[in-house]
Design a protein around this motif. Structure first.
Motif, PDB file in Angstrom:
ATOM      1  N   CYS A   1       0.811  -1.219   0.000  1.00 25.14           N
ATOM      2  CA  CYS A   1       0.000   0.000   0.000  1.00 25.14           C
ATOM      3  C   CYS A   1       0.846   1.271   0.000  1.00 25.14           C
ATOM      4  CB  CYS A   1      -0.935   0.012   1.201  1.00 25.14           C
ATOM      5  SG  CYS A   1      -0.082  -0.041   2.777  1.00 25.14           S
ATOM      6  N   GLN A   2       2.161   1.127   0.053  1.00 25.48           N
ATOM      7  CA  GLN A   2       3.112   2.228   0.047  1.00 25.48           C
ATOM      8  C   GLN A   2       2.912   3.185   1.216  1.00 25.48           C
ATOM      9  OE1 GLN A   2       2.870   3.910  -3.887  1.00 25.48           O
ATOM     10  NE2 GLN A   2       3.608   2.039  -4.854  1.00 25.48           N
ATOM     11  N   GLN A   3       2.498   2.662   2.355  1.00 21.22           N
ATOM     12  CA  GLN A   3       2.352   3.452   3.576  1.00 21.22           C
ATOM     13  C   GLN A   3       3.731   3.645   4.194  1.00 21.22           C
ATOM     14  OE1 GLN A   3      -0.203   4.802   5.321  1.00 21.22           O
ATOM     15  NE2 GLN A   3      -1.880   4.128   4.029  1.00 21.22           N
TER      16      GLN A   3
ATOM     17  N   TYR B   1      -2.944   0.681   9.121  1.00 20.11           N
ATOM     18  CA  TYR B   1      -3.800  -0.313   8.485  1.00 20.11           C
ATOM     19  C   TYR B   1      -3.608  -0.239   6.976  1.00 20.11           C
ATOM     20  CZ  TYR B   1      -7.810  -3.306   7.745  1.00 20.11           C
ATOM     21  OH  TYR B   1      -8.618  -4.346   7.386  1.00 20.11           O
ATOM     22  N   CYS B   2      -3.567  -1.381   6.318  1.00 15.53           N
ATOM     23  CA  CYS B   2      -3.322  -1.437   4.880  1.00 15.53           C
ATOM     24  C   CYS B   2      -4.559  -0.961   4.117  1.00 15.53           C
ATOM     25  CB  CYS B   2      -2.970  -2.860   4.452  1.00 15.53           C
ATOM     26  SG  CYS B   2      -2.576  -3.003   2.704  1.00 15.53           S
ATOM     27  N   THR B   3      -4.344  -0.055   3.177  1.00 14.85           N
ATOM     28  CA  THR B   3      -5.436   0.445   2.346  1.00 14.85           C
ATOM     29  C   THR B   3      -5.362  -0.113   0.936  1.00 14.85           C
ATOM     30  OG1 THR B   3      -4.105   2.392   1.840  1.00 14.85           O
ATOM     31  CG2 THR B   3      -5.680   2.572   3.650  1.00 14.85           C
ATOM     32  N   GLY B   4      -4.294  -0.800   0.609  1.00 19.49           N
ATOM     33  CA  GLY B   4      -4.176  -1.456  -0.692  1.00 19.49           C
ATOM     34  C   GLY B   4      -4.064  -0.487  -1.851  1.00 19.49           C
ATOM     35  N   SER B   5      -4.538  -0.915  -3.007  1.00 17.58           N
ATOM     36  CA  SER B   5      -4.436  -0.086  -4.219  1.00 17.58           C
ATOM     37  C   SER B   5      -5.319   1.147  -4.120  1.00 17.58           C
ATOM     38  CB  SER B   5      -4.797  -0.911  -5.443  1.00 17.58           C
ATOM     39  OG  SER B   5      -6.119  -1.398  -5.331  1.00 17.58           O
ATOM     40  N   ALA B   6      -6.423   1.084  -3.378  1.00 18.17           N
ATOM     41  CA  ALA B   6      -7.285   2.263  -3.207  1.00 18.17           C
ATOM     42  C   ALA B   6      -6.537   3.363  -2.456  1.00 18.17           C
ATOM     43  CB  ALA B   6      -8.550   1.875  -2.459  1.00 18.17           C
TER      44      ALA B   6
ATOM     45  N   ALA C   1      -5.633   7.086  -3.880  1.00 18.06           N
ATOM     46  CA  ALA C   1      -6.038   8.263  -3.124  1.00 18.06           C
ATOM     47  C   ALA C   1      -4.844   9.163  -2.817  1.00 18.06           C
ATOM     48  CB  ALA C   1      -6.733   7.840  -1.839  1.00 18.06           C
ATOM     49  N   ALA C   2      -3.707   8.571  -2.501  1.00 15.73           N
ATOM     50  CA  ALA C   2      -2.508   9.359  -2.214  1.00 15.73           C
ATOM     51  C   ALA C   2      -2.014  10.082  -3.468  1.00 15.73           C
ATOM     52  CB  ALA C   2      -1.416   8.461  -1.654  1.00 15.73           C
ATOM     53  N   GLU C   3      -2.072   9.389  -4.626  1.00 10.00           N
ATOM     54  CA  GLU C   3      -1.660  10.035  -5.869  1.00 10.00           C
ATOM     55  C   GLU C   3      -2.619  11.157  -6.259  1.00 10.00           C
ATOM     56  OE1 GLU C   3      -1.415   6.809  -8.607  1.00 10.00           O
ATOM     57  OE2 GLU C   3       0.536   6.138  -7.847  1.00 10.00           O
ATOM     58  N   ALA C   4      -3.922  10.949  -6.042  1.00 13.00           N
ATOM     59  CA  ALA C   4      -4.903  11.990  -6.351  1.00 13.00           C
ATOM     60  C   ALA C   4      -4.708  13.206  -5.446  1.00 13.00           C
ATOM     61  CB  ALA C   4      -6.315  11.437  -6.202  1.00 13.00           C
ATOM     62  N   ALA C   5      -4.408  12.975  -4.180  1.00  9.24           N
ATOM     63  CA  ALA C   5      -4.165  14.082  -3.254  1.00  9.24           C
ATOM     64  C   ALA C   5      -2.911  14.848  -3.643  1.00  9.24           C
ATOM     65  CB  ALA C   5      -4.053  13.552  -1.827  1.00  9.24           C
ATOM     66  N   LEU C   6      -1.877  14.133  -4.055  1.00  8.95           N
ATOM     67  CA  LEU C   6      -0.651  14.782  -4.478  1.00  8.95           C
ATOM     68  C   LEU C   6      -0.879  15.616  -5.745  1.00  8.95           C
ATOM     69  CD1 LEU C   6       2.359  15.152  -3.913  1.00  8.95           C
ATOM     70  CD2 LEU C   6       2.784  13.148  -5.323  1.00  8.95           C
ATOM     71  N   ASP C   7      -1.647  15.076  -6.700  1.00 15.03           N
ATOM     72  CA  ASP C   7      -1.974  15.826  -7.916  1.00 15.03           C
ATOM     73  C   ASP C   7      -2.776  17.069  -7.587  1.00 15.03           C
ATOM     74  OD1 ASP C   7      -0.646  13.992  -9.471  1.00 15.03           O
ATOM     75  OD2 ASP C   7      -2.468  12.860  -9.999  1.00 15.03           O
ATOM     76  N   PHE C   8      -3.710  16.968  -6.663  1.00 18.50           N
ATOM     77  CA  PHE C   8      -4.521  18.119  -6.271  1.00 18.50           C
ATOM     78  C   PHE C   8      -3.665  19.197  -5.644  1.00 18.50           C
ATOM     79  CE2 PHE C   8      -7.100  20.335  -3.065  1.00 18.50           C
ATOM     80  CZ  PHE C   8      -8.052  20.905  -3.893  1.00 18.50           C
ATOM     81  N   ILE C   9      -2.726  18.777  -4.799  1.00 17.62           N
ATOM     82  CA  ILE C   9      -1.832  19.761  -4.146  1.00 17.62           C
ATOM     83  C   ILE C   9      -0.950  20.436  -5.187  1.00 17.62           C
ATOM     84  CG2 ILE C   9       0.132  19.979  -2.560  1.00 17.62           C
ATOM     85  CD1 ILE C   9      -1.198  17.805  -0.850  1.00 17.62           C
TER      86      ILE C   9
END
Length: 88
Positions: free
Chosen positions: A59-61, A67-72, A76-84
């Motif tokens: 999950c690249q945490q 807690y593992c969030t998996g591919s979701a 979500a982390a990539e979308a947040a980074l793109d938004f920032i």
């Protein structure tokens, strides 16, 4: 009644110093600490490295014992980074 439930048929042999010779040997766990997957992770800590930080590969945490969030979670982390990046 208490005496009936408290009895067992195990035999333990002691030497004169009071240490156990035979009967209650300690059984060590067979799993290594590195093989334990916690919090729903499918990989162990430290299999992924980016920007000088260790993380879980699944999950690249980068925060350990999360807690593992998996591919979701990765998406979500990539979308947040793109938004920032778009706001700056």
């Amino acid at each position: 009644m208490e005496l009936l439930l408290g009895q067992s048929e195990t035999q333990v042999e002691y030497d004169r110093a009071g240490t156990i010779i035979k009967g209650q040997e300690v059984i060590l766990p067979k799993r290594k600490h590195e093989d334990v997957h916690v919090n729903n992770h499918t990989s162990v800590w430290g299999l992924w490295w980016k920007d000088h930080q260790w993380a879980y590969k699944c999950c690249q945490q980068t925060i350990r014992n999360t807690y593992c969030t998996g591919s979701a979670g990765i998406e979500a982390a990539e979308a947040a980074l793109d938004f920032i990046m778009k706001t700056y």
